[in-house]
Design an enzyme around this catalytic site. Structure first.
Site, PDB file in Angstrom:
ATOM      1  N   ASP A  76       1.100  -1.360   0.155  1.00  0.00           N
ATOM      2  CA  ASP A  76      -0.048   0.129   0.015  1.00  0.00           C
ATOM      3  C   ASP A  76       0.779   1.461  -0.064  1.00  0.00           C
ATOM      4  O   ASP A  76       1.649   1.423   0.819  1.00  0.00           O
ATOM      5  CB  ASP A  76      -0.944   0.038   1.175  1.00  0.00           C
ATOM      6  N   HIS A 105      -9.670  -0.589  -7.890  1.00  0.00           N
ATOM      7  CA  HIS A 105      -9.355   0.451  -6.795  1.00  0.00           C
ATOM      8  C   HIS A 105      -8.258   1.386  -7.599  1.00  0.00           C
ATOM      9  O   HIS A 105      -8.489   2.688  -7.494  1.00  0.00           O
ATOM     10  CB  HIS A 105      -8.985   0.067  -5.600  1.00  0.00           C
TER      11      HIS A 105
HETATM   12  C1  HEM Z   1      -3.545   3.016  -4.541  1.00  0.00           C
HETATM   13  C2  HEM Z   1      -5.444   0.120  -0.875  1.00  0.00           C
HETATM   14  C3  HEM Z   1      -8.535   3.628   0.411  1.00  0.00           C
HETATM   15  C4  HEM Z   1      -6.539   6.598  -2.910  1.00  0.00           C
HETATM   16  C5  HEM Z   1      -3.873   1.832  -3.556  1.00  0.00           C
HETATM   17  C6  HEM Z   1      -3.135   0.600  -3.856  1.00  0.00           C
HETATM   18  C7  HEM Z   1      -3.671  -0.412  -2.552  1.00  0.00           C
HETATM   19  C8  HEM Z   1      -4.732   0.234  -1.906  1.00  0.00           C
HETATM   20  C9  HEM Z   1      -3.234  -1.804  -2.662  1.00  0.00           C
HETATM   21  C10 HEM Z   1      -2.267  -0.025  -4.875  1.00  0.00           C
HETATM   22  C11 HEM Z   1      -0.736   0.413  -4.321  1.00  0.00           C
HETATM   23  C12 HEM Z   1      -0.510   1.684  -4.210  1.00  0.00           C
HETATM   24  O1  HEM Z   1      -0.244   2.578  -5.194  1.00  0.00           O
HETATM   25  O2  HEM Z   1      -0.631   2.300  -3.103  1.00  0.00           O
HETATM   26  C13 HEM Z   1      -6.340   0.942  -0.180  1.00  0.00           C
HETATM   27  C14 HEM Z   1      -7.345   0.294   0.895  1.00  0.00           C
HETATM   28  C15 HEM Z   1      -7.871   1.346   1.004  1.00  0.00           C
HETATM   29  C16 HEM Z   1      -7.697   2.466   0.255  1.00  0.00           C
HETATM   30  C17 HEM Z   1      -7.116  -1.247   1.553  1.00  0.00           C
HETATM   31  C18 HEM Z   1      -9.050   1.321   2.423  1.00  0.00           C
HETATM   32  C19 HEM Z   1      -8.982   0.293   3.077  1.00  0.00           C
HETATM   33  C20 HEM Z   1      -8.276   4.813  -0.546  1.00  0.00           C
HETATM   34  C21 HEM Z   1      -8.741   5.953  -0.344  1.00  0.00           C
HETATM   35  C22 HEM Z   1      -8.154   6.653  -1.225  1.00  0.00           C
HETATM   36  C23 HEM Z   1      -7.063   5.942  -1.956  1.00  0.00           C
HETATM   37  C24 HEM Z   1     -10.000   6.205   0.511  1.00  0.00           C
HETATM   38  C25 HEM Z   1      -8.541   8.253  -1.573  1.00  0.00           C
HETATM   39  C26 HEM Z   1      -9.725   8.843  -1.699  1.00  0.00           C
HETATM   40  C27 HEM Z   1      -5.445   5.579  -3.708  1.00  0.00           C
HETATM   41  C28 HEM Z   1      -4.638   6.461  -4.573  1.00  0.00           C
HETATM   42  C29 HEM Z   1      -3.870   5.077  -5.213  1.00  0.00           C
HETATM   43  C30 HEM Z   1      -4.099   4.066  -4.426  1.00  0.00           C
HETATM   44  C31 HEM Z   1      -4.532   7.773  -5.037  1.00  0.00           C
HETATM   45  C32 HEM Z   1      -2.839   5.166  -6.226  1.00  0.00           C
HETATM   46  C33 HEM Z   1      -3.624   5.058  -7.711  1.00  0.00           C
HETATM   47  C34 HEM Z   1      -2.419   5.060  -8.625  1.00  0.00           C
HETATM   48  O3  HEM Z   1      -2.248   6.289  -9.338  1.00  0.00           O
HETATM   49  O4  HEM Z   1      -1.887   4.027  -9.318  1.00  0.00           O
HETATM   50  N1  HEM Z   1      -4.824   1.641  -2.660  1.00  0.00           N
HETATM   51  N2  HEM Z   1      -6.806   2.044  -0.498  1.00  0.00           N
HETATM   52  N3  HEM Z   1      -7.332   4.874  -1.467  1.00  0.00           N
HETATM   53  N4  HEM Z   1      -5.196   4.496  -3.440  1.00  0.00           N
HETATM   54 FE1  HEM Z   1      -6.121   3.338  -2.101  1.00  0.00          FE
END
Ligand code: HEM
Length: 397
Positions: free
Chosen positions: A215, A307
Site C-alpha cells: 500500500d 481501486h
Molecule cells: C492505491 C489500498 C483507500 C487512494 C492503492 C493500492 C492499494 C490500495 C493496495 C495500490 C498500491 C498503491 O499505489 O498504493 C487501499 C485500501 C483502502 C484504500 C485497502 C481502504 C481501506 C483509499 C482511499 C483513497 C485512496 C480512501 C483516496 C480517496 C489511492 C490512490 C492510489 C491508491 C490515489 C494510487 C493510484 C495510482 O495512481 O496508481 N490503494 N486504498 N485509497 N489508493 Fe487506495
C-alpha cells in the site's frame, strides 16, 4: 571501548540509510548514551520549512493520532500558550530529551525517529476569532455515498500526529504532550496505528496493509518535484504556505470475507498483485497499471472499477501523498476482526485532491465490498517552525 566501536559502526550504517542520527545524544556521557546505537538513536530534525512527520521516509512503524478539543472559553492567549508549549515539547522529545518539568531521561532517550505533527481543525480558528483563516474545505467535507461515519471518530480542534519506529518512546511522548495540553484541551479521540516493523523487510519496501497488499506503491516520492507539488500549500496565508492539509479517515475492513475471497479476485479488485504489488497488466511495482491492455478475447486485464484505476489522479490537483497506518482493535467479543486502515493523506488542497478521488471511489470502487469509512477528520497543517518560532506562530502572532 567495545561499546564505542559498536556506536560508530551503527552510526555509519544508519547514516548510509539517509537517517539523521542524534549526534548530541550519542556524545553525552551517561549510561543511556553509552548503549549501542540502533534504530532507536535516530532522530528527525524538528525545525524546517515543513513540519516533520509528513515527508519523513520511510514511514515510521507506529503512529498515534490524537484529536484535542479546546475547553469552552479558550481564547487566543490560551491557544498561543498551548502551541508554544507543544512546540517546545515536540522539539525536545524529537531530539531524545525530556520535556520541561520531566526528570528521567531513559524513556525519551531513544526516540527512534519520533515526529510530532500538529494540525488545526475548524474549532481552533473559531476560538481565536479568526474563522476566515480556516480553509472552507477543512470546515466541511462533503458527504460521500458510502460514508457510515461514527461521530466518535470524527472532527477535532487540534490534531497531534505522533510517529516513531518504537511504541515505547511514542507512548511517552504522547502522554507528556497530552499532559501539557490538558489545562486547555480535552481528548476527543485517539487512534493508534502500525506499519511493518522497521527492518522486517529491506529499507524502502512498500509497507503491507492488513489486506496483504503493498500500500503506497504509486505514492509521490518525498523529495521529488511531484511530491512538493502534491503536498505543500503554495497559495494562501503565510502560516499555511509550506504547510499541508490532512484527511484522516478510519476505514474498517471486512477481513473475514476478504480472507475467503480467491487470490485472483483480490488482485482484480485492486489491479495490482499481492506478492510484489506490480500491476496485473505486467511490469514492476513502480509501473502504472495499463488500462488499455486486453487479453486474448479483447477483454481489459485491469477492471475499470478496480481501486487503482478509479483512484489514479486524473488531474495534477488530484495528487496526494498517502501515509496510512493499519489499526487492529480486535478481536471483538464474538471473535471477529475489528481492524482496518487509518487512511492519512497529505495534500496541498483537499478540495482538488481527496474530494474528487473519494467521490469516484464511493461511486464505483470494487474494494467497497470490503471497506467502510467510519471516521473522518480534516486539519490544516501549518508550515514548519524555524528556530525560535512556535508552530502556527504566523496565525497566532
Ligand atoms: C492505491 C489500498 C483507500 C487512494 C492503492 C493500492 C492499494 C490500495 C493496495 C495500490 C498500491 C498503491 O499505489 O498504493 C487501499 C485500501 C483502502 C484504500 C485497502 C481502504 C481501506 C483509499 C482511499 C483513497 C485512496 C480512501 C483516496 C480517496 C489511492 C490512490 C492510489 C491508491 C490515489 C494510487 C493510484 C495510482 O495512481 O496508481 N490503494 N486504498 N485509497 N489508493 Fe487506495
Amino acid at each position: 571501548l567495545k561499546r564505542r566501536a559498536l556506536l560508530v559502526g551503527g552510526a555509519a550504517v544508519l547514516a548510509g540509510g539517509g537517517a539523521a542520527l542524534g549526534a548530541g545524544l550519542a556524545a553525552r556521557d551517561d549510561p543511556v548514551a553509552a548503549a549501542p546505537a540502533s534504530f532507536g538513536a535516530e532522530t528527525v530534525p524538528f525545525h524546517g520549512d515543513h513540519q516533520p512527520g509528513i515527508e519523513t521516509h520511510p514511514v515510521q512503524a507506529h503512529a498515534a493520532f490524537v484529536a484535542l478539543d479546546l475547553r469552552p472559553g479558550s481564547g487566543t492567549a490560551d491557544v498561543r500558550r498551548l502551541l508554544r508549549l507543544l512546540t517546545d515539547d515536540a522539539e525536545r522529545l524529537m531530539a531524545g530529551r525530556v520535556p520541561l518539568g520531566a526528570a528521567d531521561p531513559e524513556l525519551p532517550a531513544r526516540p527512534a525517529r519520533l515526529t510530532v505533527t500538529v494540525g488545526f481543525g475548524p474549532g481552533l480558528f473559531d476560538a481565536i476569532g479568526r474563522p476566515d483563516q480556516c480553509p472552507p474545505i477543512i470546515r466541511q467535507l462533503p458527504e460521500f455515498r458510502t460514508d457510515r461515519l461514527d461521530p466518535r471518530w470524527c472532527g477535532g480542534d487540534l490534531l497531534l500526529q505522533v510517529c516513531s519506529d518504537d511504541a515505547v518512546p511514542l507512548s511517552y511522548a504522547l502522554r507528556r504532550l497530552v499532559r501539557d495540553a490538558r489545562s486547555v484541551t480535552t481528548v476527543r479521540w485517539t487512534q493508534r496505528g502500525f506499519n511493518p516493523a522497521r527492518g522486517a523487510e529491506p529499507e524502502g519496501t512498500t509497507p503491507r496493509n492488513l489486506m496483504g497488499q503493498r500500500d503506497g506503491s504509486a505514492n509521490p516520492v518525498p523529495g521529488t518535484p511531484e511530491f512538493e507539488q502534491a503536498v505543500w500549500v503554495r497559495e494562501g496565508p503565510d502560516w499555511l504556505v509550506g504547510g499541508s492539509m490532512l484527511v484522516l479517515r478510519r476505514i474498517r475492513m471486512e477481513l473475514e470475507t476478504w480472507d475467503d475471497f480467491g487470490r485472483a479476485g483480490k488482485e482484480m479488485v485492486v489491479a495490482r498483485t499481492l506478492d510484489t504489488g506490480a500491476p496485473v497488466t505486467g511490469g514492476l511495482e513502480t509501473d502504472d497499471v495499463d488500462p488499455r491492455m486486453v487479453d486474448g478475447r479483447g477483454i481489459p486485464i485491469a477492471a475499470a472499477r478496480s481501486h487503482v484505476l478509479q483512484a489514479t489522479a486524473r488531474t495534477e490537483g488530484e495528487k496526494m501523498f498517502r501515509r496510512g497506518y493499519s489499526f487492529d482493535d480486535g478481536p471483538t467479543t464474538d471473535g471477529l476482526p475489528d481492524a482496518g486502515l487509518l487512511f492519512a493523506a497529505y495534500q496541498a488542497d483537499i478540495a482538488t485532491a481527496f474530494v474528487p478521488v473519494q467521490t469516484r471511489l464511493a461511486e464505483s470502487d470494487l474494494l467497497n465490498e470490503w471497506i467502510t469509512h467510519i471516521g473522518s477528520a480534516t486539519f490544516a497543517v501549518p508550515r514548519g517552525a524555524r528556530p525560535g518560532e512556535f508552530i502556527g506562530q504566523g496565525l497566532l502572532g
